[in-house]
Design a protein around this motif. Structure first.
Motif, mmCIF file in Angstrom:
data_model
loop_
_atom_site.group_PDB
_atom_site.id
_atom_site.type_symbol
_atom_site.label_atom_id
_atom_site.label_comp_id
_atom_site.label_asym_id
_atom_site.label_seq_id
_atom_site.Cartn_x
_atom_site.Cartn_y
_atom_site.Cartn_z
ATOM 1 N N ILE A 158 0.833 -1.215 0.000
ATOM 2 C CA ILE A 158 0.000 0.000 0.000
ATOM 3 C C ILE A 158 0.864 1.260 0.000
ATOM 4 C CG2 ILE A 158 -1.897 -1.172 1.169
ATOM 5 C CD1 ILE A 158 -1.207 0.506 3.682
ATOM 6 N N LEU A 159 2.169 1.096 0.135
ATOM 7 C CA LEU A 159 3.075 2.231 -0.029
ATOM 8 C C LEU A 159 3.431 2.374 -1.501
ATOM 9 C CD1 LEU A 159 5.564 1.656 2.944
ATOM 10 C CD2 LEU A 159 3.714 3.339 2.838
ATOM 11 N N GLY A 168 8.639 7.677 2.118
ATOM 12 C CA GLY A 168 7.486 6.809 2.300
ATOM 13 C C GLY A 168 6.172 7.540 2.100
ATOM 14 N N ALA A 169 5.307 6.971 1.276
ATOM 15 C CA ALA A 169 4.015 7.586 0.978
ATOM 16 C C ALA A 169 3.017 6.492 0.635
ATOM 17 C CB ALA A 169 4.143 8.560 -0.186
ATOM 18 N N PHE A 233 14.171 -4.344 7.040
ATOM 19 C CA PHE A 233 13.087 -4.313 8.026
ATOM 20 C C PHE A 233 12.904 -2.898 8.555
ATOM 21 C CE2 PHE A 233 11.457 -4.625 12.360
ATOM 22 C CZ PHE A 233 10.431 -5.555 12.254
ATOM 23 N N ASP A 234 13.990 -2.290 9.027
ATOM 24 C CA ASP A 234 13.916 -0.922 9.541
ATOM 25 C C ASP A 234 13.442 0.046 8.462
ATOM 26 O OD1 ASP A 234 14.795 -1.732 12.005
ATOM 27 O OD2 ASP A 234 16.817 -0.910 11.801
ATOM 28 N N ALA A 239 9.410 3.655 6.670
ATOM 29 C CA ALA A 239 8.679 4.190 5.520
ATOM 30 C C ALA A 239 7.208 4.370 5.867
ATOM 31 C CB ALA A 239 8.843 3.275 4.304
ATOM 32 N N PHE A 240 6.647 3.445 6.642
ATOM 33 C CA PHE A 240 5.258 3.595 7.094
ATOM 34 C C PHE A 240 5.129 4.771 8.062
ATOM 35 C CE2 PHE A 240 4.368 -0.716 5.516
ATOM 36 C CZ PHE A 240 3.091 -0.527 5.007
ATOM 37 N N VAL A 241 6.121 4.945 8.937
ATOM 38 C CA VAL A 241 6.075 6.078 9.867
ATOM 39 C C VAL A 241 6.086 7.390 9.096
ATOM 40 C CG1 VAL A 241 7.277 7.262 11.736
ATOM 41 C CG2 VAL A 241 7.174 4.757 11.718
#
Length: 337
Positions: A158-159, A168-169, A233-234, A239-241
């Motif tokens: 979904i990004l 991240g968007a 992972f990070d 990217a979600f944050v």
């Protein structure tokens, strides 16, 4: 005054030593799994304190009653249409019949309403928020909104952009759903649930993603906004944050509702790599490593999967994420404490 300072320092130290919970997903798309009562014994004997169930199957759910094991329980996609169309009384009856009749509410930490709906199962997208709102009102009636948190689990797809993390968007096709969902999460003190699979990112983008970066063993650092990254992972979590912040939502916790590495069935799928990946997820959670964007805040995560699921569709590797064999022995020597 000195006593007060000492007391505050002790509280801070105690807070920092509380490890981020690490749970396991209990997938059941298989025809050779042990009996649920045996599964409970396996979970408890290995010091696992949190389990994700993908649906409220009474056969799997009821044995957890009274065990003290905390649960994330899925509300399946196919139930959302009725939950959205009905009123709060329907949602209340659904909760009581499908969940609360089988397990005490004090064991339930999260309800994951739908799994990977946006983009992957878009038929249910219009029903997601109405279903969540009806379930929330039902929890209000029961006085459980402070202890049971509602959210929905999302695929990383979904990004629209995830690299570098600061770019991240959310995909513009899901923004109309994500914005009110994030508003709900912030208003109710809930979490953003995401499924993070560096394995699939690696095998689908080997020209850009190194195996070492996916397995937490990269020796080269990438700097983004003065933050240093050395694993996928990070990068994905942050990217979600950043994507949430881009929408104006700060401080919503991220819970990784699925992550793991296959032991067979695909490129780089092996016992050694599964141990390297999952072992690092556990260690970083227990040590509260956090991410560069949120250092010292351990990422709560659910490892996929308790057992191999021999009836799963898709790539062969999808069937081989099990951490335990069906006889109860570990597939590899991982520790959860």
């Amino acid at each position: 005054m000195q006593h007060l300072i000492f007391f505050v320092c002790v509280l801070v130290l105690l807070h920092r030593t509380v490890a981020a919970p690490i749970g396991l997903c209990y997938g059941r798309v298989a025809n050779n799994l042990p009996q649920p009562s045996d599964v409970i014994n396996l979970i408890k004997s290995n010091g696992i304190s949190r389990i994700r169930l993908f649906n409220a199957d009474p056969e799997a759910l009821a044995p957890f009653a009274g065990t003290g094991i905390e649960l994330m329980i899925g509300v399946p996609n196919e139930n959302l249409t009725a939950l959205a169309a009905g009123d709060v009384n329907y949602a209340l009856e659904w909760l009581q019949t499908n969940i609360l009749a089988h397990v005490q509410p004090n064991q339930i930490k999260y309800l994951a309403v739908g799994n990977e709906i946006l983009l992957k199962d878009p038929f249910y997208t219009p029903h997601l928020l109405p279903a969540i709102n009806n379930l929330y009102q039902a929890l209000q009636i029961l006085g459980l909104t402070e202890t049971i948190k509602l959210s929905s689990s999302h695929a990383a797809s979904i990004l629209s952009n995830s690299y570098p993390p600061s770019a991240g968007a959310f995909d513009q096709n899901v923004e109309s759903t994500m914005t009110p969902l994030l508003q709900f999460l912030r208003d109710t003190g809930s979490v953003l649930m995401v499924n993070v699979y560096p394995y699939f990112s690696y095998i689908n983008n080997q020209q850009y993603v190194s195996l070492d970066n996916a397995l937490f063993r990269s020796q080269s650092d990438q700097v983004d906004q003065n933050l240093v990254y050395n694993n996928l992972f990070d990068e994905t979590v942050d990217a979600f944050v950043y994507a949430m912040e881009r929408q104006g939502f700060m401080g919503i916790p991220v819970v990784v509702t699925e992550t793991g590495w296959p032991t067979a069935g695909g490129v780089a799928a092996s016992l050694e790599n599964a141990l390297a990946y999952n072992g690092n997820v556990v260690r970083r959670g227990l040590d509260n490593v956090g991410t560069p964007k949120r250092p010292g805040v351990g990422v709560e995560a659910f490892l996929f999967d308790l057992f191999d699921e021999n009836e799963k569709s898709g790539d062969e590797s999808e069937k081989h994420f099990g951490i335990f064999q069906v006889d109860g022995n570990k597939a590899y020597d991982i520790s959860f404490s």
